[in-house]
Enzyme design. Structure first.
Site, mmCIF file in Angstrom:
data_model
loop_
_atom_site.group_PDB
_atom_site.id
_atom_site.type_symbol
_atom_site.label_atom_id
_atom_site.label_comp_id
_atom_site.label_asym_id
_atom_site.label_seq_id
_atom_site.Cartn_x
_atom_site.Cartn_y
_atom_site.Cartn_z
ATOM 1 N N GLU A 432 0.834 -1.189 0.000
ATOM 2 C CA GLU A 432 0.000 0.000 0.000
ATOM 3 C C GLU A 432 0.869 1.238 0.000
ATOM 4 O OE1 GLU A 432 1.674 0.317 2.881
ATOM 5 O OE2 GLU A 432 0.025 0.948 4.166
ATOM 6 N N GLU A 435 4.078 1.463 1.819
ATOM 7 C CA GLU A 435 5.126 0.621 1.243
ATOM 8 C C GLU A 435 5.669 -0.423 2.208
ATOM 9 O OE1 GLU A 435 6.972 3.326 -2.114
ATOM 10 O OE2 GLU A 435 7.416 4.153 -0.153
#
Length: 797
Positions: A432, A435
Site C-alpha cells: 500500500e 510501502e
C-alpha cells in the site's frame, strides 16, 4: 608562521566510512533554466547535497567555511556558528545567509544561487570582523565530494587554471572543480577523518600539512581564501564529464560579476509566476507557502528527463546512511510524481503536468505496470507492486483531459494498458502507500476504483466499449467489497466504536482459502524497535487512508462510518502542536526518529506528517466544515523558508539533536507530496469543490444505487463463497474452457472463455437463487488442451 609545503599523496587512506547529511533541509535551490543542470540544498547555513547532472544524482556531501585566528580558536560554520537564511525573492530559489560567531567576533554575509546558464553553484561572500581579529582571521573552504552518489573511491587533487589554484575531484567520468575570485593561498587534498583540512585545523588551529592529492577514498578538499587581497569574493563549484569540462564551467561561471548572474537567476524564476493562478487569496499567510510550494515543485523536475518529478531533494536521516543506501528520496515514485503534477495543474500549470504524463507513458512497463520507484532513466530501485501507483497515471490523464490540456496527446494506449494491469493484478495490492504491507487498503482501493472509472470514461470516448464495460464491472466489484474487506466490526480501540476502517487487511495475495475477514487477520508491522512486538490484529491498526474514498467521490463526506473512523484516528494518531493539529501515519508505526533523537536505522518511532493535516483539511472542506485550523497548521508547520517536512518531532525538545516539538525531524524535507497537497487545497477552496473529486465516480457510488452482485474468481484469489443471484466471473490470463457442474458433477457444462484486450479471458456464470449445491469447476487450456488438474468449488450463500 608559514604554511606547510605540499607533499604528493595524503595519508590515512581510505578515510572513515562515508555518510551523508541530515535529511531536514532549510532550503533547496536551482536555476529555472534547463541549461543549468545543478541543484543544491542548504542546512544550518551551509551547502549540503549538490546534485548534477540529473536531480537523482548527488555529487557533494557538503561545502562550508572553517574559521580560525591561527592561535586561539577554530570554528566550523555548521557546528559552531549561528546562521539565518532568507529567500532573495518570493519565487526565486536563491538565498541570503548570515553566519555569525556566537561571541560576536565575525560575520559572513553570503548569497547562494545556481548559475543561471551553467552547471555550477555560486557562493558570494563578504567577511566582517572587528579589530584586532580582522587582520588575524583566516577563512578556509572545505568540501567533501561524493561523486555519483558514492562517498568511497573518490579522488581529490590540487590543480591550476589561468593562474588560479583550483580544487578538483573525480570519480570515473565525473569531475568537480572549485575555485574563487579571490586567490586561494593554501590548498590540500586529504582523507576524511585523517588528513583532511578539518582534522588538521581542529587539532592545531592552523595548517600543519598539505597534500597534492588523495587517491581512491572518502576524500575532502580544503583551501584558504586570501583575505589580505579582498574581503568580498565568490566561490564557484562546477561539474563536468571531464576535467576540462568542469574547469571550463567553473571559469566561465566566475567570469561575469556575481550581481549580473543573480539578476538573471531571479528574473528566470519570476517569469514562472506570470500564468500562475492567484490562489494566495485562499491562504492565511499572504501566499508565501503557496508561491514557494509551486517553485519547489518546479525545482524537483529534472532537466534531462522532462516531466520526471522526484519525491524530495533529500536523503532522510542521511547522517546514518552511507554508500550501501543509494536511494534517498531523489527517485521517481509514480504516486509522488502524479501528486506533484496535480499540484502544479491546480496552480494553473498545464505544461509541466503534461510533461509528467508523457514521462510516465515512456516509463510504463510493457505489461501496463509501473515500478514502485525508479531512477530517472527508468531503472527500478525497489521491486514492489503498488496498485495505486498504476492507477495514478490514469487519474492524471483524466484530469488533463477534463481540463482540455492534452493538446492532442492520445492517452488511450497508456490508460488501456494500466487498466488491464489493474484488472489482472487486483484486488489486493502487494504494497500500500506506506510501502510496508500488502492486502486490502482503503487508500489503495480508492485509487484503484477511481482509476478504473476514469479509464472507462477514456475508453468509451475512444470507442472501446469492451474495456469500458470491464473496467466498470471491476470497479463495481471492488466498491461493493470495500466494507467487507477493510472495516472491522470488532474494534476495541475506542469505546463505543466497534465498527471502523482499518489501515490494511493483509489478506493472502494468492492461493485457495484466502480468509478476507478483517476481524481475523494478523498484520506484520515493519520497522519496529528490537524486542518489541511486530504482529498485531489488523482490526487494531488504523490510519486515515479511508479519507481517499471521499476525495475521489466513492463515499460521501459525513458518512457515519467515515465519521466514526475519524473519531478512532483522532483518539490514537492526532498530535496537537503549538502550530496546529498533525497526525501520525498509523499506530505502532516504526518509521521515524529513535525516541532518544538518534537517526532512524531501520527502526524507530513514526512521527506526525503535515501531509496528513492537508488530507484532513480536504475532508473537512468536503464535509462543509471550517478548514482554517488545518490550513494554518500546514503553513505554520513549514519552516521559515516554507519547506514542509515529511515528519515533525512530536516528543519533548531535544536541542542536542536539533529536535523541537512541532518542528522538523531528520526525515525528508521538503516533501513534495505535502506541498502538492497544500496547493490543491487552495485550489479546492478557490473552486468551492474538492479539486481531486471525480464526478463520474461520485455519480456512480454516492447515490447508493444497487448493482447486480459480481464476484471475481482468480487463481490468485480463489474465493470460496458467492451470494445467490450473483454472477461469478472466472478470470484467467490465458484462453480456457470452463468445465463446471451445479449438482456435484452429476451433470456438467463447458463454456469457452471470452477474449478481451485487457490481457485476460473470462467466463461469467450466473448463480441462480434456487441453486443449493456449490458450483464445482475446473478448466482446460485452449492453447494445448491440458487440464488444470484440480477441481475448485464456490459455495452459494
Amino acid at each position: 608562521m608559514s604554511d606547510p609545503q605540499p607533499s604528493a599523496e595524503a595519508f590515512g587512506a581510505p578515510g572513515i566510512p562515508p555518510r551523508w547529511t541530515r535529511g531536514a533541509k532549510d532550503a533547496i535551490g536551482t536555476a529555472y533554466s534547463a541549461a543549468s543542470r545543478l541543484w543544491f540544498t542548504l542546512a544550518q547555513g551551509t551547502l549540503t547535497e549538490i546534485y548534477y547532472p540529473t536531480v537523482d544524482r548527488p555529487q557533494v556531501r557538503d561545502l562550508q567555511f572553517l574559521i580560525t585566528d591561527g592561535a586561539t580558536f577554530f570554528q566550523g560554520e555548521r557546528r559552531d556558528c549561528d546562521s539565518t537564511t532568507e529567500a532573495m525573492d518570493p519565487q526565486a530559489l536563491g538565498y541570503r545567509i548570515v553566519t555569525a560567531d556566537r561571541q560576536g567576533r565575525f560575520r559572513l554575509h553570503k548569497e547562494v544561487i545556481a548559475d543561471p546558464h551553467l552547471s555550477s553553484v555560486l557562493l558570494h561572500t563578504r567577511v566582517e570582523a572587528a579589530p584586532p581579529l580582522a587582520h588575524a582571521l583566516r577563512l578556509f573552504v572545505l568540501c567533501a565530494p561524493h561523486l555519483d552518489g558514492i562517498g568511497a573511491h573518490n579522488c581529490a587533487e590540487i590543480g591550476e587554471a589561468v593562474g588560479r589554484t583550483v580544487l578538483l575531484a573525480h570519480r570515473g567520468g565525473s569531475w568537480m572543480a572549485i575555485g574563487a575570485t579571490a586567490p586561494l593561498r593554501y590548498a590540500s587534498a586529504g582523507y576524511v577523518g585523517a588528513s583532511d583540512g578539518w582534522s588538521d585545523l581542529a587539532a592545531h588551529l592552523h595548517p600543519t600539512f598539505a597534500f597534492q592529492r588523495a587517491t581512491d577514498g572518502n576524500v575532502a578538499l580544503c583551501a584558504e581564501i586570501d583575505l589580505s587581497r579582498t574581503r568580498e569574493f565568490t566561490v564557484g563549484l562546477a561539474f563536468g564529464n571531464a576535467r576540462e569540462a568542469a574547469l571550463n564551467a567553473l571559469l566561465q561561471s566566475l567570469d561575469p560579476p556575481f550581481e549580473a548572474a543573480r539578476t538573471r537567476f531571479v528574473a528566470q524564476w519570476q517569469r514562472t509566476g506570470e500564468h500562475r493562478l492567484p490562489l494566495e487569496a485562499q491562504a492565511r499567510d499572504g501566499g508565501d507557502l503557496y508561491h514557494r510550494s509551486v517553485s519547489l515543485l518546479l525545482a524537483h523536475e529534472d532537466k534531462t528527463y522532462p516531466g520526471a518529478l522526484i519525491a524530495s531533494l533529500s536523503i532522510p536521516w542521511g547522517e546514518a546512511k552511507g554508500d550501501e543506501d543509494l536511494g534517498g528520496y531523489h527517485l521517481v515514485w509514480t504516486r509522488d510524481l502524479v501528486n506533484s503534477a496535480s499540484g502544479l495543474l491546480a496552480s494553473g500549470d498545464h505544461a509541466t503536468a503534461r510533461r509528467a504524463l508523457l514521462y510516465l507513458a515512456a516509463s510504463q512497463h510493457a505489461d501496463g505496470g509501473f515500478a514502485q520507484n525508479f531512477w530517472l532513466n527508468g531503472t527500478p530501485y525497489w521491486q514492489g507492486i503498488q496498485l495505486d501507483e498504476v492507477a495514478f497515471p490514469i487519474l492524471l490523464a483524466w484530469r488533463l483531459r477534463r481540463q482540455g490540456a492534452l493538446h492532442g496527446i492520445d492517452v488511450y494506449p497508456m490508460v488501456a494498458r494500466a487498466a488491464g494491469y489493474l484488472m489482472r493484478h487486483g484486488p489486493a495490492t502487494q504494497e500500500e502507500r506506506w510501502e510496508e504491507a500488502g492486502g486490502y487498503s482503503p487508500s489503495s482501493l480508492a485509487a484503484h476504483i477511481a482509476g478504473l472509472v476514469c479509464a472507462a470514461e477514456i475508453a468509451r470516448a475512444h470507442g472501446d466499449e469492451e474495456l469500458s464495460r470491464l473496467a466498470l464491472d471491476t470497479a463495481d466489484f471492488l466498491e461493493s467489497h470495500l466494507e467487507a474487506w477493510t472495516v472491522t466490526t470488532q474494534g476495541a480501540l475506542l469505546a463505543g466504536v466497534p465498527r471502523h476502517y482499518i489501515r490494511i487487511n493483509p489478506a493472502p495475495l494468492a492461493g485457495a482459502g484466502a480468509n478476507e475477514d478483517p476481524n481475523q487477520a494478523v498484520l506484520h508491522i515493519a520497522n519496529r524497535p528490537p524486542g518489541e512486538p511486530t504482529e498485531f490484529p489488523a482490526r487494531d491498526i488504523v490510519d486515515a487512508g479511508f479519507l481517499e474514498l471521499v476525495r475521489y467521490g466513492i463515499r460521501a463526506p459525513g458518512d457515519p462510518l467515515i465519521e466514526d473512523s475519524l473519531r478512532v484516528v483522532d483518539a490514537l494518531l492526532k498530535v496537537n502542536t503549538p502550530f496546529g493539529p498533525c497526525w501520525r501515519r498509523y499506530n505502532h508505526d516504526g518509521y521515524g526518529q529513535h525516541r532518544d533523537g538518534e537517526a532512524y536505522t531501520g527502526w524507530g518511532r513514526g512521527g506526525a506528517w503535515p501531509l496528513l493535516t492537508g488530507e484532513r483539511a480536504h475532508y473537512e472542506f468536503a464535509a462543509g466544515r471550517d478548514v482554517t485550523p488545518y490550513l494554518r497548521a500546514m503553513e505554520q508547520l513549514a519552516n521559515h523558508l516554507n519547506l514542509l517536512p515529511e515528519q515533525i518531532w512530536d516528543l519533548p525538545d531535544l536541542p542536542s539533536h536539533f529536535l523541537y516539538f512541532g518542528r522538523p525531524s531528520g526525515s525528508a524535507m521538503p516533501l513534495m507530496w505535502a506541498h502538492a497537497e497544500y496547493v490543491r487545497l487552495l485550489r479546492s477552496l478557490a473552486d468551492g469543490a474538492v479539486f481531486d473529486l471525480i464526478p463520474a465516480v461520485a455519480e456512480r457510488y454516492r447515490a447508493g444505487k444497487r448493482r447486480p452482485p459480481l464476484e471475481i474468481w482468480k487463481l490468485k484469489r480463489q474465493v470460496e463463497r458467492a451470494p445467490r443471484g450473483a454472477t461469478l466471473r472466472i478470470q484467467l490470463e490465458a484462453a480456457f474452457f470452463l468445465h463446471f457442474s451445479r449438482d456435484g458433477w452429476a451433470t456438467t457444462e463447458e463454456v469457452r472463455s471470452a477474449a478481451t484486450n485487457c490481457g485476460f479471458e473470462y467466463v461469467d456464470v450466473a448463480l441462480p437463487a434456487a441453486q443449493q449445491a456449490p458450483l464445482r469447476f475446473t478448466f482446460r487450456y485452449a492453447a494445448d488442451g491440458h487440464w488444470q488438474g484440480q477441481d475448485f468449488a464456490v459455495a452459494i450463500d
